[in-house]
Write a protein that holds these residues in place. Structure first.
Motif, PDB file in Angstrom:
ATOM      1  N   HIS A   1      -9.819   2.454  17.635  1.00  0.00           N
ATOM      2  CA  HIS A   1      -9.147   3.385  18.530  1.00  0.00           C
ATOM      3  C   HIS A   1     -10.108   3.975  19.561  1.00  0.00           C
ATOM      4  N   GLU A   2     -11.393   4.050  19.200  1.00  0.00           N
ATOM      5  CA  GLU A   2     -12.377   4.546  20.151  1.00  0.00           C
ATOM      6  C   GLU A   2     -12.635   3.505  21.239  1.00  0.00           C
ATOM      7  N   ARG A   3     -13.164   3.966  22.375  1.00  0.00           N
ATOM      8  CA  ARG A   3     -13.470   3.054  23.471  1.00  0.00           C
ATOM      9  C   ARG A   3     -14.557   2.062  23.063  1.00  0.00           C
ATOM     10  N   LEU A   4     -14.467   0.857  23.583  1.00  0.00           N
ATOM     11  CA  LEU A   4     -15.493  -0.160  23.331  1.00  0.00           C
ATOM     12  C   LEU A   4     -16.623   0.059  24.330  1.00  0.00           C
ATOM     13  N   SER A   5     -17.360   1.131  24.119  1.00  0.00           N
ATOM     14  CA  SER A   5     -18.396   1.514  25.070  1.00  0.00           C
ATOM     15  C   SER A   5     -19.539   2.219  24.356  1.00  0.00           C
ATOM     16  N   ARG A   6     -20.756   2.001  24.860  1.00  0.00           N
ATOM     17  CA  ARG A   6     -21.924   2.684  24.317  1.00  0.00           C
ATOM     18  C   ARG A   6     -21.847   4.185  24.528  1.00  0.00           C
ATOM     19  N   SER A   7     -21.114   4.594  25.588  1.00  0.00           N
ATOM     20  CA  SER A   7     -21.031   6.009  25.934  1.00  0.00           C
ATOM     21  C   SER A   7     -20.206   6.821  24.937  1.00  0.00           C
ATOM     22  N   ASP A   8     -19.426   6.138  24.104  1.00  0.00           N
ATOM     23  CA  ASP A   8     -18.632   6.839  23.094  1.00  0.00           C
ATOM     24  C   ASP A   8     -19.425   6.867  21.786  1.00  0.00           C
ATOM     25  N   PRO A   9     -19.925   8.051  21.395  1.00  0.00           N
ATOM     26  CA  PRO A   9     -20.764   8.127  20.183  1.00  0.00           C
ATOM     27  C   PRO A   9     -20.019   7.790  18.896  1.00  0.00           C
ATOM     28  N   ASN A  10     -18.688   7.853  18.925  1.00  0.00           N
ATOM     29  CA  ASN A  10     -17.894   7.572  17.731  1.00  0.00           C
ATOM     30  C   ASN A  10     -17.486   6.101  17.620  1.00  0.00           C
ATOM     31  N   ALA A  11     -17.790   5.316  18.638  1.00  0.00           N
ATOM     32  CA  ALA A  11     -17.401   3.902  18.647  1.00  0.00           C
ATOM     33  C   ALA A  11     -18.289   3.092  17.717  1.00  0.00           C
ATOM     34  N   LYS A  12     -17.687   2.414  16.777  1.00  0.00           N
ATOM     35  CA  LYS A  12     -18.465   1.575  15.845  1.00  0.00           C
ATOM     36  C   LYS A  12     -18.903   0.287  16.529  1.00  0.00           C
ATOM     37  N   TYR A  13     -18.016  -0.286  17.344  1.00  0.00           N
ATOM     38  CA  TYR A  13     -18.324  -1.516  18.066  1.00  0.00           C
ATOM     39  C   TYR A  13     -18.175  -1.293  19.564  1.00  0.00           C
ATOM     40  N   HIS A  14     -19.052  -1.921  20.349  1.00  0.00           N
ATOM     41  CA  HIS A  14     -18.924  -1.794  21.806  1.00  0.00           C
ATOM     42  C   HIS A  14     -19.261  -3.085  22.548  1.00  0.00           C
ATOM     43  N   GLY A  15     -19.524  -4.157  21.839  1.00  0.00           N
ATOM     44  CA  GLY A  15     -19.783  -5.429  22.484  1.00  0.00           C
ATOM     45  C   GLY A  15     -19.821  -6.550  21.466  1.00  0.00           C
ATOM     46  N   ILE A  16     -19.687  -7.791  21.917  1.00  0.00           N
ATOM     47  CA  ILE A  16     -19.623  -8.933  21.010  1.00  0.00           C
ATOM     48  C   ILE A  16     -20.925  -9.095  20.224  1.00  0.00           C
ATOM     49  N   LEU A  17     -22.085  -9.063  20.923  1.00  0.00           N
ATOM     50  CA  LEU A  17     -23.368  -9.248  20.239  1.00  0.00           C
ATOM     51  C   LEU A  17     -23.662  -8.085  19.288  1.00  0.00           C
ATOM     52  N   GLN A  18     -23.385  -6.855  19.763  1.00  0.00           N
ATOM     53  CA  GLN A  18     -23.624  -5.679  18.916  1.00  0.00           C
ATOM     54  C   GLN A  18     -22.745  -5.715  17.675  1.00  0.00           C
ATOM     55  N   ALA A  19     -21.471  -6.086  17.853  1.00  0.00           N
ATOM     56  CA  ALA A  19     -20.536  -6.167  16.724  1.00  0.00           C
ATOM     57  C   ALA A  19     -20.979  -7.246  15.738  1.00  0.00           C
ATOM     58  N   SER A  20     -21.476  -8.359  16.263  1.00  0.00           N
ATOM     59  CA  SER A  20     -21.949  -9.448  15.396  1.00  0.00           C
ATOM     60  C   SER A  20     -23.116  -8.984  14.532  1.00  0.00           C
ATOM     61  N   ARG A  21     -24.068  -8.294  15.153  1.00  0.00           N
ATOM     62  CA  ARG A  21     -25.221  -7.797  14.395  1.00  0.00           C
ATOM     63  C   ARG A  21     -24.794  -6.760  13.358  1.00  0.00           C
ATOM     64  N   GLN A  22     -23.866  -5.878  13.756  1.00  0.00           N
ATOM     65  CA  GLN A  22     -23.407  -4.810  12.858  1.00  0.00           C
ATOM     66  C   GLN A  22     -22.704  -5.389  11.633  1.00  0.00           C
ATOM     67  N   ILE A  23     -21.810  -6.327  11.872  1.00  0.00           N
ATOM     68  CA  ILE A  23     -21.062  -6.947  10.771  1.00  0.00           C
ATOM     69  C   ILE A  23     -22.010  -7.695   9.843  1.00  0.00           C
ATOM     70  N   LEU A  24     -22.967  -8.417  10.423  1.00  0.00           N
ATOM     71  CA  LEU A  24     -23.929  -9.181   9.628  1.00  0.00           C
ATOM     72  C   LEU A  24     -24.781  -8.263   8.753  1.00  0.00           C
ATOM     73  N   GLN A  25     -25.243  -7.151   9.311  1.00  0.00           N
ATOM     74  CA  GLN A  25     -26.087  -6.213   8.568  1.00  0.00           C
ATOM     75  C   GLN A  25     -25.327  -5.499   7.465  1.00  0.00           C
ATOM     76  N   GLU A  26     -24.084  -5.082   7.752  1.00  0.00           N
ATOM     77  CA  GLU A  26     -23.325  -4.262   6.811  1.00  0.00           C
ATOM     78  C   GLU A  26     -22.554  -5.071   5.771  1.00  0.00           C
ATOM     79  N   GLU A  27     -22.083  -6.262   6.159  1.00  0.00           N
ATOM     80  CA  GLU A  27     -21.173  -7.000   5.276  1.00  0.00           C
ATOM     81  C   GLU A  27     -21.641  -8.401   4.911  1.00  0.00           C
ATOM     82  N   GLY A  28     -22.694  -8.858   5.565  1.00  0.00           N
ATOM     83  CA  GLY A  28     -23.195 -10.191   5.255  1.00  0.00           C
ATOM     84  C   GLY A  28     -22.518 -11.284   6.069  1.00  0.00           C
TER      85      GLY A  28
END
Length: 263
Positions: free
Chosen positions: A47-74
């Motif tokens: 629901h949060e914006r897909l942007s770095r400027s939103d501090p509550n956004a978990k994901y904001h880009g394809i590469l960032q989301a890929s790294r986040q998912i890999l680190q947190e969930e394998g």
């Protein structure tokens, strides 16, 4: 594959082999593009914006989301939901019901009843006709444009024409009907808000109209297109992979047939 003729290119594949090549290429392609599907759905449900400027956004880009998912969930997280997706992508053959899928179905049925399996049906049905209509219309228009723009030598390559026009038609129709896909995903996860608390804000929707209104009010018009970039990337790669693996397996069958005939 639609429109395939095994004779003009010199291959002697049977219709059954062509069908098998199409199905197996679909299976392999689905496995290869699954990570983009996972990222797309994560973007759609955020629901949060897909942007770095939103501090509550978990994901904001394809590469960032890929790294986040890999680190947190394998690594296996990129293939979550892959089994039911594969069941949908293969039109025949025996289907093994895995424990995880059976457990998910049982839990959903016990918690909300049979209607839980039809959440998001309204936007799905609404999208079917415009998507199919747009796809054929755009494909026809792009073929005319291709023939007008390409020199005489280029017009002889029908495979390139079909690939480019088909991909273009898919991108256009996908973009125009994309909001309905987002509404479908939001409605489908209704009732499981507690499981998504770790991913950010969660909202309950009363139906399709309420979902569309809430997204517009709280996320703006761009909210309707969250996840579009990985979706289009997935569509482009899917087309390329599908053609590549299809041709690969057709060539394998052709070699097998030629070897058998020489015995």
């Amino acid at each position: 594959m639609v429109g395939y003729d095994p004779k003009p290119d010199g291959r002697n594949n049977t219709k059954f082999q062509v069908a098998v090549a199409g199905s197996v290429s679909g299976l392999v392609t689905r496995a290869l593009i699954s990570p983009f599907d996972v990222i797309k759905i994560r973007f759609q449900l955020q629901h949060e914006r897909l942007s770095r400027s939103d501090p509550n956004a978990k994901y904001h880009g394809i590469l960032q989301a890929s790294r986040q998912i890999l680190q947190e969930e394998g690594l296996t997280a990129f293939w979550k939901g892959h089994i039911p997706a594969q069941i949908l992508s293969i039109g025949y053959g025996a289907v093994q019901v895995y424990d995880t899928l059976r457990h998910a179905v049982g839990t959903m049925y016990r918690s909300e009843g049979p209607q839980v399996f039809y959440k998001g049906l309204a936007p799905t049905l609404i999208a079917i006709f415009p998507y199919a209509g747009l796809q054929f219309s755009c494909y026809s228009s792009l073929k005319h444009l291709y023939k007008w723009a390409m020199p005489a030598e280029g017009k002889k390559n029908e495979n390139l024409q079909n690939l480019l026009c088909g991909s273009g038609a898919g991108v256009i129709s996908k973009t125009l009907t994309y909001p309905l896909d987002l509404f479908k995903k939001r409605l489908q996860v209704g009732g499981f808000e507690h499981a998504r608390a770790a991913f950010g804000q969660v909202h309950r929707y009363k139906g399709l109209r309420h979902c569309a209104k809430q997204v517009l009010q709280k996320e703006g018009a761009l909210g309707f297109f969250k996840g579009l970039s990985p979706s289009l990337l997935k569509a482009a790669l899917s087309t390329g992979f599908m053609f590549f693996w299809y041709e690969f397996f057709c060539n394998v069958f052709h070699c097998m047939n030629r070897t058998a005939s020489q015995r």
